[in-house]
Design an enzyme around this catalytic site. Structure first.
Site, mmCIF file in Angstrom:
data_model
loop_
_atom_site.group_PDB
_atom_site.id
_atom_site.type_symbol
_atom_site.label_atom_id
_atom_site.label_comp_id
_atom_site.label_asym_id
_atom_site.label_seq_id
_atom_site.Cartn_x
_atom_site.Cartn_y
_atom_site.Cartn_z
ATOM 1 C CB THR A 92 -46.272 73.687 -13.360
ATOM 2 O OG1 THR A 92 -45.729 72.432 -13.831
ATOM 3 C CG2 THR A 92 -47.726 73.478 -12.996
ATOM 4 N NE ARG A 104 -36.723 74.249 -21.758
ATOM 5 C CZ ARG A 104 -37.636 74.169 -20.800
ATOM 6 N NH1 ARG A 104 -37.262 74.063 -19.543
ATOM 7 N NH2 ARG A 104 -38.910 74.185 -21.081
ATOM 8 C CB VAL A 105 -33.540 79.302 -19.627
ATOM 9 C CG1 VAL A 105 -34.298 79.995 -18.505
ATOM 10 C CG2 VAL A 105 -32.045 79.273 -19.313
ATOM 11 N N GLY A 106 -36.320 77.475 -19.045
ATOM 12 C CA GLY A 106 -37.773 77.422 -19.179
ATOM 13 C C GLY A 106 -38.459 78.710 -18.762
ATOM 14 C CG ASP A 107 -42.542 78.326 -17.684
ATOM 15 O OD1 ASP A 107 -41.865 77.280 -17.674
ATOM 16 O OD2 ASP A 107 -43.620 78.428 -17.067
ATOM 17 C CB THR A 119 -42.326 73.152 -12.178
ATOM 18 O OG1 THR A 119 -41.410 72.997 -13.236
ATOM 19 C CG2 THR A 119 -42.230 74.562 -11.638
#
Ligand code: ASP
Length: 354
Positions: free
Chosen positions: A269, A246-249, A218
């Site tokens: 990250t 899926r969605v990350g932070d 990232t």
């Protein structure tokens, strides 16, 4: 007439007494954290990463130096890394389990507390610009999937065929992750590995996603401009072998991205699920706001203590309004760099580089 007179007076007063932060302008970037060691690096690869990080720093710095805003600087620095196949953002993004590239990005301004984010987009060449468009051109904060792609198109952003994001290296990484998935399921030795995962740690599924060399590519940037305004931005392809949708932070305001002029700007990250559950970026800001910690103390507390206890691998870059920087990471390495108002800066990769 009286009204106009008071507006003019107010403007002149503000201009005369507004603090000039020109000697504090700062830009900090990261290009991902993870198992990045000298042993698994070649001189060519290292050189390429250092050059790309330097280009991003210089691009952002040039804007700040000319009197541009931190928002413009963050956008420019992130776009350099999105366009480079070296990083897991834009071109070079990792693949989902289905063999697609689904991108997330976010931006937040510390002076207005305005924010914009996109999740799971597949056609926006520079996802950070999609996030900025959401912030500036829509009444929303987070837009996802097809709608976000459509919105970006309507806003005139550069749209590409999803194949643009393909790189052979990332595709191979997906195949490797999938193979390991099989191995993990087939061999008892590897099953032991899963058991060794931290207490609050990975579910079996998360562990399988996580097998690909534990590298999080990232990209992120935080900056302080001459007006004393902070901005934070993050852009990513997420994690190799992630499940569809899926969605990350990164696009979750407060988790992977946050900025507030009264505290700091943060971009993260790492293993997103842990960063979301720990509300990492906002936690760092809160420790400064409510406990009076410095940016370094707050970032260390969250990344080197809380996240470690919870089994969350990764790091952050954080910057306060006085130009103080923190870049803690609890992984082997983190691609990172900073540049200060005098144009002096540094690019670092490994743990032993301070
Ligand atoms: N934080 C990102 C995510 O979980 C991954 C990364 O940092 O590379 O989506």
């Amino acid at each position: 007439m009286k009204f106009i007179y008071s507006i003019v007076c107010c403007f002149l007063f503000q201009t005369a007494f507004a603090q000039d932060y020109s000697d504090k302008i700062t830009l900090v970037i990261h290009g991902g954290a993870g198992t990045i060691t000298r042993a698994n690096m070649t001189p060519e690869k290292e050189k390429a990463y250092r050059e790309a990080l330097n280009t991003a720093l210089q691009k952002g710095y040039a804007i700040l130096k000319k009197g541009g805003t931190s928002l413009q600087a963050v956008e420019a620095a992130i776009m350099v890394m999105e366009d480079s196949p070296l990083f897991n953002a834009g071109k070079g993004a990792v693949f989902t389990n289905e063999g697609k590239n689904e991108l997330d990005a976010a931006i937040m301004e510390g002076n207005t507390l305005k924010a914009g984010a996109i999740a799971g987009v597949t056609t926006i060449k520079n996802p950070i610009r999609g996030a900025i468009a959401v912030m500036e051109k829509s009444p929303h904060v987070l837009m996802a999937g097809k709608g976000a792609d459509q919105f970006a198109k309507e806003q005139g952003l550069e749209i590409v065929d999803p194949a643009y994001f393909y790189t052979e290296a990332r595709f191979k990484a997906l195949q490797k992750a999938k193979e390991q998935e099989k191995i993990e399921l087939d061999h008892s030795e590897n099953k032991k590995e899963i058991k060794k995962a931290p207490k609050t740690g990975y579910s079996k599924d998360e562990d399988l996603i996580f097998t690909e060399g534990k590298k999080f590519g990232t990209v992120g940037c935080v900056a302080l401009d001459k007006f004393g305004n902070l901005t934070a931005g993050t852009s990513t392809g997420g994690m190799t072998n992630k499940k569809y949708g899926r969605v990350g932070d990164a696009p979750i305001i407060g988790a992977g991205t946050y900025a507030n002029n009264t505290t700091c700007a943060v971009s993260a990250t790492g293993h997103g699920e842990f960063f979301i559950r720990s509300v990492v970026a906002y936690d760092i800001s809160s420790l400064m706001e409510y406990k009076g910690l410095t940016v370094k103390e707050a970032a260390d507390e969250v990344v080197m203590k809380k996240l470690v206890e919870r089994g969350g691998e990764g790091g952050v870059i954080a910057l306060d309004r006085n130009g103080n920087i923190a870049m803690p990471f609890n992984s082997e390495g983190m691609y990172r760099g900073f540049i200060k108002s005098d144009g002096k800066g540094e690019v670092m990769i490994y743990k032993d580089e301070k």
